[in-house]
Design a protein around this motif. Structure first.
Motif, mmCIF file in Angstrom:
data_model
loop_
_atom_site.group_PDB
_atom_site.id
_atom_site.type_symbol
_atom_site.label_atom_id
_atom_site.label_comp_id
_atom_site.label_asym_id
_atom_site.label_seq_id
_atom_site.Cartn_x
_atom_site.Cartn_y
_atom_site.Cartn_z
ATOM 1 N N ALA A 21 78.184 44.674 96.066
ATOM 2 C CA ALA A 21 77.321 44.670 97.251
ATOM 3 C C ALA A 21 78.126 44.315 98.492
ATOM 4 N N ALA A 22 79.008 43.315 98.361
ATOM 5 C CA ALA A 22 79.833 42.902 99.497
ATOM 6 C C ALA A 22 80.771 44.029 99.913
ATOM 7 N N HIS A 23 81.357 44.705 98.915
ATOM 8 C CA HIS A 23 82.274 45.815 99.211
ATOM 9 C C HIS A 23 81.525 46.943 99.921
ATOM 10 N N TRP A 24 80.297 47.207 99.451
ATOM 11 C CA TRP A 24 79.487 48.244 100.101
ATOM 12 C C TRP A 24 79.180 47.853 101.534
ATOM 13 N N TRP A 25 78.792 46.615 101.756
ATOM 14 C CA TRP A 25 78.409 46.164 103.099
ATOM 15 C C TRP A 25 79.593 46.215 104.056
ATOM 16 N N VAL A 26 80.759 45.773 103.600
ATOM 17 C CA VAL A 26 81.948 45.737 104.458
ATOM 18 C C VAL A 26 82.337 47.128 104.921
ATOM 19 N N HIS A 27 82.079 48.133 104.090
ATOM 20 C CA HIS A 27 82.497 49.500 104.419
ATOM 21 C C HIS A 27 81.327 50.394 104.827
ATOM 22 N N HIS A 28 80.158 49.788 105.060
ATOM 23 C CA HIS A 28 78.983 50.543 105.463
ATOM 24 C C HIS A 28 78.725 50.301 106.948
ATOM 25 N N PRO A 29 78.361 51.355 107.716
ATOM 26 C CA PRO A 29 78.138 51.171 109.154
ATOM 27 C C PRO A 29 77.125 50.071 109.459
ATOM 28 N N LEU A 30 77.447 49.292 110.451
ATOM 29 C CA LEU A 30 76.537 48.256 110.915
ATOM 30 C C LEU A 30 75.312 48.889 111.562
ATOM 31 N N SER A 31 74.218 48.208 111.479
ATOM 32 C CA SER A 31 72.990 48.670 112.123
ATOM 33 C C SER A 31 72.996 48.219 113.581
ATOM 34 N N LEU A 32 72.854 49.186 114.486
ATOM 35 C CA LEU A 32 72.880 48.910 115.921
ATOM 36 C C LEU A 32 71.544 49.298 116.546
ATOM 37 N N PRO A 33 71.270 48.812 117.763
ATOM 38 C CA PRO A 33 70.039 49.214 118.451
ATOM 39 C C PRO A 33 69.995 50.722 118.646
ATOM 40 N N ALA A 34 68.791 51.258 118.750
ATOM 41 C CA ALA A 34 68.625 52.708 118.904
ATOM 42 C C ALA A 34 69.260 53.215 120.190
ATOM 43 N N THR A 35 69.440 52.336 121.171
ATOM 44 C CA THR A 35 70.013 52.758 122.452
ATOM 45 C C THR A 35 71.521 52.939 122.388
ATOM 46 N N LEU A 71 78.195 37.665 109.038
ATOM 47 C CA LEU A 71 79.406 38.091 109.742
ATOM 48 C C LEU A 71 80.479 37.011 109.670
ATOM 49 N N TYR A 72 80.057 35.767 109.879
ATOM 50 C CA TYR A 72 81.011 34.662 109.840
ATOM 51 C C TYR A 72 81.617 34.516 108.445
ATOM 52 N N ALA A 73 80.781 34.668 107.409
ATOM 53 C CA ALA A 73 81.293 34.584 106.043
ATOM 54 C C ALA A 73 82.339 35.665 105.789
ATOM 55 N N TRP A 74 82.062 36.864 106.315
ATOM 56 C CA TRP A 74 83.024 37.966 106.150
ATOM 57 C C TRP A 74 84.326 37.658 106.884
ATOM 58 N N PHE A 75 84.231 37.131 108.094
ATOM 59 C CA PHE A 75 85.435 36.788 108.847
ATOM 60 C C PHE A 75 86.278 35.772 108.084
ATOM 61 N N ARG A 76 85.608 34.761 107.520
ATOM 62 C CA ARG A 76 86.336 33.719 106.807
ATOM 63 C C ARG A 76 86.942 34.238 105.513
ATOM 64 N N LEU A 77 86.152 34.957 104.730
ATOM 65 C CA LEU A 77 86.634 35.457 103.444
ATOM 66 C C LEU A 77 87.769 36.458 103.598
#
Length: 335
Positions: A21-35, A71-77
Protein backbone atom coordinates in the motif's frame (compact mmCIF):
# COMPACT_ATOMS: atom_id res chain seq x y z
CA UNK A 1 1.57 -25.13 16.22
CA UNK A 2 -1.19 -23.60 14.09
CA UNK A 3 -1.48 -20.70 16.54
CA UNK A 4 2.26 -20.14 16.31
CA UNK A 5 2.06 -20.07 12.51
CA UNK A 6 -0.78 -17.57 12.66
CA UNK A 7 1.18 -15.36 15.02
CA UNK A 8 4.05 -15.30 12.51
CA UNK A 9 2.29 -15.42 9.17
CA UNK A 10 -0.48 -12.91 9.84
CA UNK A 11 1.84 -10.06 10.94
CA UNK A 12 4.11 -10.78 7.97
CA UNK A 13 1.12 -10.73 5.68
CA UNK A 14 -0.10 -7.46 7.16
CA UNK A 15 3.38 -6.03 6.88
CA UNK A 16 3.55 -7.06 3.27
CA UNK A 17 0.19 -5.52 2.55
CA UNK A 18 1.24 -2.33 4.31
CA UNK A 19 4.41 -2.22 2.22
CA UNK A 20 2.45 -2.73 -0.97
CA UNK A 21 0.00 0.00 0.00
CA UNK A 22 2.83 2.38 0.88
CA UNK A 23 4.63 1.59 -2.38
CA UNK A 24 1.42 2.23 -4.31
CA UNK A 25 0.80 5.53 -2.53
CA UNK A 26 4.37 6.81 -3.02
CA UNK A 27 4.15 6.21 -6.77
CA UNK A 28 0.50 7.22 -7.24
CA UNK A 29 -0.43 10.81 -8.22
CA UNK A 30 -1.40 13.03 -5.34
CA UNK A 31 -4.95 14.29 -5.22
CA UNK A 32 -5.08 18.02 -5.99
CA UNK A 33 -7.90 20.58 -6.10
CA UNK A 34 -9.99 20.57 -9.27
CA UNK A 35 -8.62 24.02 -10.12
CA UNK A 36 -5.06 22.72 -10.43
CA UNK A 37 -3.80 22.07 -13.95
CA UNK A 38 -0.58 21.96 -15.94
CA UNK A 39 -1.03 25.63 -16.80
CA UNK A 40 -2.16 26.56 -13.27
CA UNK A 41 -0.29 24.26 -10.89
CA UNK A 42 -0.79 24.31 -7.14
CA UNK A 43 1.66 26.68 -5.47
CA UNK A 44 3.10 26.60 -1.97
CA UNK A 45 6.07 28.09 -0.16
CA UNK A 46 8.48 26.56 2.32
CA UNK A 47 10.19 29.37 4.26
CA UNK A 48 13.80 29.07 5.31
CA UNK A 49 14.19 27.12 8.53
CA UNK A 50 10.98 25.11 8.07
CA UNK A 51 11.17 21.54 9.40
CA UNK A 52 10.04 18.49 7.45
CA UNK A 53 6.88 18.43 9.57
CA UNK A 54 6.29 22.09 8.85
CA UNK A 55 6.79 21.46 5.13
CA UNK A 56 4.19 18.70 5.24
CA UNK A 57 1.75 21.00 7.02
CA UNK A 58 2.23 23.72 4.41
CA UNK A 59 1.73 21.29 1.55
CA UNK A 60 -1.55 20.05 3.02
CA UNK A 61 -2.65 23.62 3.75
CA UNK A 62 -1.97 24.57 0.12
CA UNK A 63 -4.62 22.08 -1.00
CA UNK A 64 -2.88 18.73 -1.48
CA UNK A 65 -5.40 16.11 -0.39
CA UNK A 66 -3.07 14.04 1.73
CA UNK A 67 -2.79 14.15 5.53
CA UNK A 68 0.23 16.13 6.69
CA UNK A 69 1.06 13.27 9.06
CA UNK A 70 1.26 10.86 6.13
CA UNK A 71 3.45 13.22 4.11
CA UNK A 72 5.71 13.75 7.10
CA UNK A 73 5.98 10.00 7.68
CA UNK A 74 7.00 9.56 4.05
CA UNK A 75 9.61 12.31 4.31
CA UNK A 76 11.10 10.70 7.41
CA UNK A 77 11.02 7.11 6.16
CA UNK A 78 12.68 8.16 2.89
CA UNK A 79 15.76 9.28 4.81
CA UNK A 80 15.75 12.56 2.87
CA UNK A 81 13.71 14.78 5.17
CA UNK A 82 16.74 16.86 6.16
CA UNK A 83 17.43 17.61 2.51
CA UNK A 84 14.19 19.51 1.90
CA UNK A 85 15.04 23.01 0.68
CA UNK A 86 13.21 26.26 1.24
CA UNK A 87 11.55 28.00 -1.69
CA UNK A 88 8.41 28.47 -3.75
CA UNK A 89 7.21 25.28 -5.44
CA UNK A 90 4.49 24.20 -7.84
CA UNK A 91 2.73 20.85 -8.08
CA UNK A 92 1.07 19.88 -11.35
CA UNK A 93 -1.48 17.09 -11.75
CA UNK A 94 0.24 13.73 -11.94
CA UNK A 95 2.85 14.54 -9.30
CA UNK A 96 3.49 11.61 -6.98
CA UNK A 97 4.76 11.76 -3.37
CA UNK A 98 8.08 10.45 -4.72
CA UNK A 99 8.20 13.16 -7.36
CA UNK A 100 7.23 15.81 -4.82
CA UNK A 101 10.01 14.83 -2.46
CA UNK A 102 12.53 14.75 -5.31
CA UNK A 103 11.47 18.28 -6.24
CA UNK A 104 11.87 19.50 -2.65
CA UNK A 105 15.25 17.86 -2.14
CA UNK A 106 16.62 19.10 -5.45
CA UNK A 107 15.28 22.59 -4.80
CA UNK A 108 13.41 22.63 -8.11
CA UNK A 109 11.55 25.83 -7.39
CA UNK A 110 8.88 27.43 -9.56
CA UNK A 111 10.55 29.64 -12.17
CA UNK A 112 9.23 32.65 -14.10
CA UNK A 113 10.53 34.90 -16.85
CA UNK A 114 11.13 38.56 -16.04
CA UNK A 115 11.55 40.39 -19.34
CA UNK A 116 13.15 43.76 -20.04
CA UNK A 117 12.77 44.92 -23.65
CA UNK A 118 15.40 46.72 -25.73
CA UNK A 119 14.48 50.37 -26.22
CA UNK A 120 12.34 50.59 -23.13
CA UNK A 121 13.05 53.40 -20.72
CA UNK A 122 14.02 52.46 -17.18
CA UNK A 123 10.60 53.64 -16.07
CA UNK A 124 8.87 51.28 -18.49
CA UNK A 125 11.02 48.38 -17.30
CA UNK A 126 10.33 49.06 -13.62
CA UNK A 127 6.61 49.51 -14.26
CA UNK A 128 6.44 46.21 -16.15
CA UNK A 129 8.16 44.35 -13.32
CA UNK A 130 5.88 46.02 -10.80
CA UNK A 131 2.86 44.72 -12.69
CA UNK A 132 4.09 41.13 -12.60
CA UNK A 133 1.92 38.94 -10.35
CA UNK A 134 4.78 36.43 -10.09
CA UNK A 135 7.31 38.76 -8.46
CA UNK A 136 7.43 40.17 -4.94
CA UNK A 137 6.79 43.89 -5.03
CA UNK A 138 9.34 45.65 -2.83
CA UNK A 139 9.78 48.98 -4.66
CA UNK A 140 6.33 50.48 -4.20
CA UNK A 141 6.48 54.16 -3.38
CA UNK A 142 10.21 54.47 -4.04
CA UNK A 143 11.60 57.21 -6.27
CA UNK A 144 14.09 56.32 -9.04
CA UNK A 145 16.88 57.56 -6.75
CA UNK A 146 15.67 55.38 -3.89
CA UNK A 147 15.30 52.43 -6.25
CA UNK A 148 18.92 52.75 -7.34
CA UNK A 149 20.02 52.93 -3.72
CA UNK A 150 17.96 49.84 -2.89
CA UNK A 151 19.66 47.76 -5.59
CA UNK A 152 23.16 48.90 -4.63
CA UNK A 153 23.77 51.76 -7.08
CA UNK A 154 23.42 54.87 -4.91
CA UNK A 155 23.88 58.17 -6.72
CA UNK A 156 23.61 56.67 -10.22
CA UNK A 157 20.96 57.81 -12.67
CA UNK A 158 18.40 55.10 -13.29
CA UNK A 159 18.21 55.47 -17.08
CA UNK A 160 20.12 52.98 -19.20
CA UNK A 161 21.31 50.93 -16.22
CA UNK A 162 19.36 47.70 -16.89
CA UNK A 163 20.43 45.29 -19.60
CA UNK A 164 17.49 44.19 -21.78
CA UNK A 165 17.09 40.45 -21.50
CA UNK A 166 14.81 37.70 -20.24
CA UNK A 167 15.79 36.85 -16.68
CA UNK A 168 14.85 33.40 -15.43
CA UNK A 169 14.18 33.77 -11.72
CA UNK A 170 12.39 31.88 -8.99
CA UNK A 171 8.77 32.78 -8.44
CA UNK A 172 8.24 35.51 -5.80
CA UNK A 173 11.71 36.95 -6.42
CA UNK A 174 11.73 40.62 -5.33
CA UNK A 175 11.62 43.15 -8.15
CA UNK A 176 14.73 44.77 -6.67
CA UNK A 177 16.62 41.49 -7.14
CA UNK A 178 15.71 41.36 -10.83
CA UNK A 179 16.80 44.97 -11.33
CA UNK A 180 20.06 44.33 -9.47
CA UNK A 181 20.75 41.37 -11.74
CA UNK A 182 19.94 43.46 -14.82
CA UNK A 183 22.18 46.32 -13.63
CA UNK A 184 25.10 43.97 -13.06
CA UNK A 185 24.50 42.44 -16.48
CA UNK A 186 24.69 45.92 -18.02
CA UNK A 187 27.94 46.62 -16.17
CA UNK A 188 29.44 43.41 -17.55
CA UNK A 189 28.25 43.90 -21.14
CA UNK A 190 29.33 47.54 -21.20
CA UNK A 191 32.78 46.66 -19.86
CA UNK A 192 33.17 43.94 -22.49
CA UNK A 193 32.15 46.31 -25.27
CA UNK A 194 34.36 49.15 -24.05
CA UNK A 195 37.36 46.82 -24.06
CA UNK A 196 36.66 46.16 -27.76
CA UNK A 197 36.13 49.80 -28.80
CA UNK A 198 37.68 51.15 -31.97
CA UNK A 199 40.73 53.34 -31.18
CA UNK A 200 39.25 56.33 -33.02
CA UNK A 201 35.78 56.24 -31.48
CA UNK A 202 34.91 59.78 -30.25
CA UNK A 203 33.88 58.65 -26.77
CA UNK A 204 35.70 59.28 -23.51
CA UNK A 205 34.18 56.68 -21.20
CA UNK A 206 31.90 53.62 -21.00
CA UNK A 207 29.16 55.95 -19.75
CA UNK A 208 29.36 57.98 -22.96
CA UNK A 209 29.22 54.74 -24.92
CA UNK A 210 26.04 53.82 -23.04
CA UNK A 211 24.48 57.19 -23.81
CA UNK A 212 25.27 56.93 -27.51
CA UNK A 213 24.09 53.31 -27.59
CA UNK A 214 20.73 54.37 -26.16
CA UNK A 215 20.32 56.93 -28.96
CA UNK A 216 21.28 54.36 -31.58
CA UNK A 217 18.75 51.95 -30.06
CA UNK A 218 15.92 54.46 -30.39
CA UNK A 219 16.90 55.59 -33.90
CA UNK A 220 17.31 52.14 -35.44
CA UNK A 221 14.35 50.73 -37.33
CA UNK A 222 16.21 48.01 -39.21
CA UNK A 223 19.10 46.10 -37.58
CA UNK A 224 21.13 46.38 -40.79
CA UNK A 225 21.23 50.19 -40.38
CA UNK A 226 22.46 50.18 -36.78
CA UNK A 227 26.20 50.46 -37.52
CA UNK A 228 25.75 53.26 -40.07
CA UNK A 229 23.49 55.22 -37.73
CA UNK A 230 26.18 54.98 -35.07
CA UNK A 231 28.68 56.04 -37.73
CA UNK A 232 26.69 59.20 -38.51
CA UNK A 233 26.61 60.18 -34.84
CA UNK A 234 30.32 59.41 -34.47
CA UNK A 235 31.08 61.63 -37.45
CA UNK A 236 29.08 64.46 -35.91
CA UNK A 237 30.72 64.09 -32.51
CA UNK A 238 34.18 64.27 -34.08
CA UNK A 239 33.54 67.69 -35.62
CA UNK A 240 31.34 69.09 -32.87
CA UNK A 241 28.19 69.01 -34.97
CA UNK A 242 24.94 68.76 -33.04
CA UNK A 243 23.41 65.29 -33.04
CA UNK A 244 19.89 66.60 -33.75
CA UNK A 245 18.19 63.36 -32.74
CA UNK A 246 14.45 63.46 -32.06
CA UNK A 247 14.37 60.65 -29.45
CA UNK A 248 16.57 62.63 -27.07
CA UNK A 249 14.27 65.67 -27.39
CA UNK A 250 11.25 63.46 -26.70
CA UNK A 251 12.96 61.98 -23.65
CA UNK A 252 13.63 65.46 -22.31
CA UNK A 253 9.97 66.39 -22.68
CA UNK A 254 8.93 63.54 -20.40
CA UNK A 255 5.23 63.36 -19.66
CA UNK A 256 4.68 66.61 -21.56
CA UNK A 257 5.17 64.76 -24.85
CA UNK A 258 1.80 63.78 -26.34
CA UNK A 259 3.09 61.79 -29.31
CA UNK A 260 3.37 64.73 -31.69
CA UNK A 261 6.85 66.28 -31.94
CA UNK A 262 6.59 69.89 -33.07
CA UNK A 263 8.99 72.61 -34.14
CA UNK A 264 8.46 74.37 -30.82
CA UNK A 265 9.77 71.27 -29.06
CA UNK A 266 12.93 71.30 -31.16
CA UNK A 267 13.47 74.97 -30.38
CA UNK A 268 12.87 74.68 -26.62
CA UNK A 269 16.15 74.14 -24.80
CA UNK A 270 16.45 71.28 -22.31
CA UNK A 271 19.50 69.24 -21.24
CA UNK A 272 18.30 66.54 -23.67
CA UNK A 273 17.65 68.80 -26.66
CA UNK A 274 20.38 67.81 -29.11
CA UNK A 275 19.14 70.47 -31.54
CA UNK A 276 20.03 73.29 -29.14
CA UNK A 277 23.03 71.67 -27.44
CA UNK A 278 26.16 70.06 -28.83
CA UNK A 279 27.51 66.73 -27.69
CA UNK A 280 25.76 63.88 -25.95
CA UNK A 281 22.80 64.34 -23.60
CA UNK A 282 23.59 64.04 -19.88
CA UNK A 283 22.28 60.47 -19.47
CA UNK A 284 21.09 57.59 -21.62
CA UNK A 285 17.57 57.95 -22.97
CA UNK A 286 16.65 54.25 -23.03
CA UNK A 287 17.90 50.73 -22.34
CA UNK A 288 20.12 49.65 -25.25
CA UNK A 289 20.73 46.07 -26.25
CA UNK A 290 24.13 44.56 -26.96
CA UNK A 291 23.92 45.24 -30.70
CA UNK A 292 23.48 48.97 -30.09
CA UNK A 293 26.24 49.02 -27.47
CA UNK A 294 28.64 47.37 -29.90
CA UNK A 295 27.58 49.76 -32.67
CA UNK A 296 28.38 52.71 -30.40
CA UNK A 297 31.93 51.50 -29.73
CA UNK A 298 32.50 50.06 -33.21
CA UNK A 299 30.55 52.39 -35.53
CA UNK A 300 30.55 51.70 -39.23
CA UNK A 301 32.99 53.76 -41.26
CA UNK A 302 30.88 56.01 -43.43
CA UNK A 303 31.00 59.47 -44.98
CA UNK A 304 27.31 59.95 -44.16
CA UNK A 305 26.43 62.89 -41.92
CA UNK A 306 22.66 62.59 -42.15
CA UNK A 307 19.96 59.95 -42.25
CA UNK A 308 16.20 59.99 -42.60
CA UNK A 309 13.54 57.30 -42.27
CA UNK A 310 12.22 55.86 -45.50
CA UNK A 311 8.92 55.09 -43.82
CA UNK A 312 9.41 51.32 -43.84
CA UNK A 313 11.76 51.13 -40.85
CA UNK A 314 14.91 51.52 -42.89
CA UNK A 315 16.99 54.70 -43.22
CA UNK A 316 18.39 56.68 -46.13
CA UNK A 317 21.89 58.05 -45.55
CA UNK A 318 23.37 61.22 -47.07
CA UNK A 319 26.83 62.76 -47.04
CA UNK A 320 25.75 66.35 -47.70
CA UNK A 321 22.96 68.63 -46.54
CA UNK A 322 21.66 69.03 -50.09
CA UNK A 323 21.40 65.27 -50.46
CA UNK A 324 19.69 65.05 -47.09
CA UNK A 325 17.15 67.75 -47.93
CA UNK A 326 16.30 65.94 -51.14
CA UNK A 327 15.81 62.72 -49.16
CA UNK A 328 13.54 64.54 -46.70
CA UNK A 329 11.42 65.85 -49.56
CA UNK A 330 11.21 62.37 -51.03
CA UNK A 331 10.56 60.27 -47.94
CA UNK A 332 8.98 62.67 -45.44
CA UNK A 333 7.26 65.36 -47.47
CA UNK A 334 6.53 62.98 -50.35
CA UNK A 335 7.40 65.56 -53.00
Amino acid sequence: MRLFKNLVVVPLLLLGLAYMAAHWWVHHPLSLPATASDSAPLEFEIPAGTSARGAANRIEAAGVRAPAALLYAWFRLSGESRGIKAGVYEIAPGTTPRGLLNKLVRGEQAMVNAQIIEGWTARQAIDALRRSPDLTQDLEGLSPEQTMERIGYPGQHVEGRFFPDTYRVTKRTPVSTVLRQAARAMDERLAQAWAQRDPGVPLQSPEEALILASIVEKETGQPADRGRIAGVFANRLRIGMRLQTDPSVIYGLGDAFNGNLRRTHLDTDTPYNTYTRAGLPPTPIALPGMASIMAAVQPARTNAMYFVSRGDGSSHFSATLNEHNAAVRRFILRR
